[in-house]
Design a protein around this motif. Structure first.
Motif, PDB file in Angstrom:
ATOM      1  N   UNK A  82       5.574   4.477  -3.390  1.00 32.14           N
ATOM      2  CA  UNK A  82       6.306   5.426  -2.554  1.00 32.14           C
ATOM      3  C   UNK A  82       7.273   4.581  -1.731  1.00 32.14           C
ATOM      4  N   UNK A  83       8.534   4.452  -2.197  1.00 33.27           N
ATOM      5  CA  UNK A  83       9.489   3.608  -1.470  1.00 33.27           C
ATOM      6  C   UNK A  83       9.571   3.998   0.006  1.00 33.27           C
ATOM      7  N   UNK A  84       9.492   2.990   0.861  1.00 34.87           N
ATOM      8  CA  UNK A  84       9.553   3.205   2.302  1.00 34.87           C
ATOM      9  C   UNK A  84       8.203   3.474   2.942  1.00 34.87           C
ATOM     10  N   UNK A  85       7.142   3.575   2.132  1.00 36.35           N
ATOM     11  CA  UNK A  85       5.831   3.946   2.673  1.00 36.35           C
ATOM     12  C   UNK A  85       4.722   3.070   2.081  1.00 36.35           C
ATOM     13  N   UNK A  86       4.601   1.820   2.544  1.00 35.21           N
ATOM     14  CA  UNK A  86       3.566   0.955   1.982  1.00 35.21           C
ATOM     15  C   UNK A  86       2.143   1.454   2.256  1.00 35.21           C
ATOM     16  N   UNK A  87       1.923   2.121   3.364  1.00 30.33           N
ATOM     17  CA  UNK A  87       0.577   2.584   3.697  1.00 30.33           C
ATOM     18  C   UNK A  87       0.057   3.600   2.683  1.00 30.33           C
ATOM     19  N   UNK A  88       0.950   4.349   2.065  1.00 27.38           N
ATOM     20  CA  UNK A  88       0.548   5.355   1.086  1.00 27.38           C
ATOM     21  C   UNK A  88       0.906   4.984  -0.347  1.00 27.38           C
ATOM     22  N   UNK A  89       1.434   3.795  -0.564  1.00 26.18           N
ATOM     23  CA  UNK A  89       1.730   3.324  -1.915  1.00 26.18           C
ATOM     24  C   UNK A  89       0.466   2.708  -2.496  1.00 26.18           C
ATOM     25  N   UNK A  90       0.024   3.250  -3.609  1.00 22.26           N
ATOM     26  CA  UNK A  90      -1.221   2.796  -4.210  1.00 22.26           C
ATOM     27  C   UNK A  90      -1.181   1.315  -4.543  1.00 22.26           C
ATOM     28  N   UNK A  91      -0.035   0.805  -4.971  1.00 21.77           N
ATOM     29  CA  UNK A  91       0.045  -0.612  -5.319  1.00 21.77           C
ATOM     30  C   UNK A  91      -0.291  -1.501  -4.119  1.00 21.77           C
ATOM     31  N   UNK A  92       0.166  -1.130  -2.938  1.00 21.53           N
ATOM     32  CA  UNK A  92      -0.124  -1.917  -1.737  1.00 21.53           C
ATOM     33  C   UNK A  92      -1.587  -1.747  -1.338  1.00 21.53           C
ATOM     34  N   UNK A  93      -2.081  -0.526  -1.400  1.00 19.52           N
ATOM     35  CA  UNK A  93      -3.487  -0.294  -1.041  1.00 19.52           C
ATOM     36  C   UNK A  93      -4.427  -1.062  -1.964  1.00 19.52           C
ATOM     37  N   UNK A  94      -4.078  -1.140  -3.256  1.00 17.14           N
ATOM     38  CA  UNK A  94      -4.946  -1.841  -4.204  1.00 17.14           C
ATOM     39  C   UNK A  94      -4.934  -3.348  -3.990  1.00 17.14           C
ATOM     40  N   UNK A  95      -3.762  -3.925  -3.726  1.00 19.97           N
ATOM     41  CA  UNK A  95      -3.735  -5.380  -3.519  1.00 19.97           C
ATOM     42  C   UNK A  95      -4.333  -5.760  -2.162  1.00 19.97           C
ATOM     43  N   UNK A  96      -4.380  -4.804  -1.237  1.00 21.08           N
ATOM     44  CA  UNK A  96      -5.071  -5.038   0.044  1.00 21.08           C
ATOM     45  C   UNK A  96      -6.577  -4.824  -0.086  1.00 21.08           C
ATOM     46  N   UNK A  97      -7.002  -4.346  -1.256  1.00 24.71           N
ATOM     47  CA  UNK A  97      -8.390  -3.965  -1.523  1.00 24.71           C
ATOM     48  C   UNK A  97      -8.803  -2.803  -0.629  1.00 24.71           C
ATOM     49  N   UNK A  98      -7.876  -1.851  -0.430  1.00 19.55           N
ATOM     50  CA  UNK A  98      -8.128  -0.658   0.376  1.00 19.55           C
ATOM     51  C   UNK A  98      -8.008   0.605  -0.453  1.00 19.55           C
ATOM     52  N   UNK A  99      -8.108   0.464  -1.773  1.00 21.33           N
ATOM     53  CA  UNK A  99      -7.926   1.605  -2.667  1.00 21.33           C
ATOM     54  C   UNK A  99      -9.112   2.542  -2.663  1.00 21.33           C
ATOM     55  N   UNK A 100      -9.030   3.562  -3.511  1.00 17.24           N
ATOM     56  CA  UNK A 100     -10.146   4.511  -3.616  1.00 17.24           C
ATOM     57  C   UNK A 100     -11.436   3.783  -3.967  1.00 17.24           C
ATOM     58  N   UNK A 101     -12.552   4.304  -3.511  1.00 18.62           N
ATOM     59  CA  UNK A 101     -13.844   3.648  -3.699  1.00 18.62           C
ATOM     60  C   UNK A 101     -14.235   3.519  -5.172  1.00 18.62           C
ATOM     61  N   UNK A 102     -13.865   4.479  -6.008  1.00 16.73           N
ATOM     62  CA  UNK A 102     -14.297   4.456  -7.405  1.00 16.73           C
ATOM     63  C   UNK A 102     -13.250   3.795  -8.294  1.00 16.73           C
TER      64      UNK A 102
END
Length: 138
Positions: A82-102
């Motif tokens: 989601x350009x402009x929104x790293x907090x809601x971009x799945x790629x950023x959440x996954x590399x931060x290890x903050x992605x969905x639990x499953x």
């Protein structure tokens, strides 16, 4: 009224003396909002950590991250960008290890988490609009 006019004239003359014109001074563009930032900073991170599974002929989970269109389209779990929104971009959440639990799992799998510096570079790039060179046309 004359005093205000005089102050404005002095300010305009000062700007002209510095080779500037009123109204033409722009804020410096964030270097992360350029294709060069992607090419020199972000793409090497993706190549080293992500392309093995999500680049070339490999599109695990249906995801190709080599192009902006591929990231916007996403994989089986939808768009990762989601350009402009790293907090809601799945790629950023996954590399931060903050992605969905499953699923999808933290990325890269079976490897150490990316460095804080690499994560910050990717997040900064997403925040600046996720600008990439134009996608190749085939």
């Amino acid at each position: 009224m004359h005093r205000t006019f005089a102050v404005c004239c002095v300010a305009a003359l000062a700007l002209a003396g510095w080779g500037l014109r009123a109204g033409t001074v722009k804020a410096a563009q964030d270097p992360a909002a350029t294709p060069e930032f992607y090419t020199t900073q972000v793409q090497p991170i993706f190549k080293a950590n992500c392309y093995r599974c999500h680049g070339g002929f490999n599109h695990r989970g249906g995801l190709n991250i080599q192009t902006r269109a591929g990231m916007l389209k996403g994989g089986h779990d939808g768009s990762v960008l989601i350009p402009g929104d790293p907090a809601n971009s799945l790629i950023v959440r996954l590399i931060r290890h903050e992605g969905p639990a499953k699923d999808p799992m933290p990325m890269p799998p079976k490897s150490p988490k990316l460095s804080d510096n690499d994560i910050a570079i990717v997040a900064r790039w997403v925040q600046a609009g996720a600008i990439m060179p134009p996608d190749p046309t085939h």
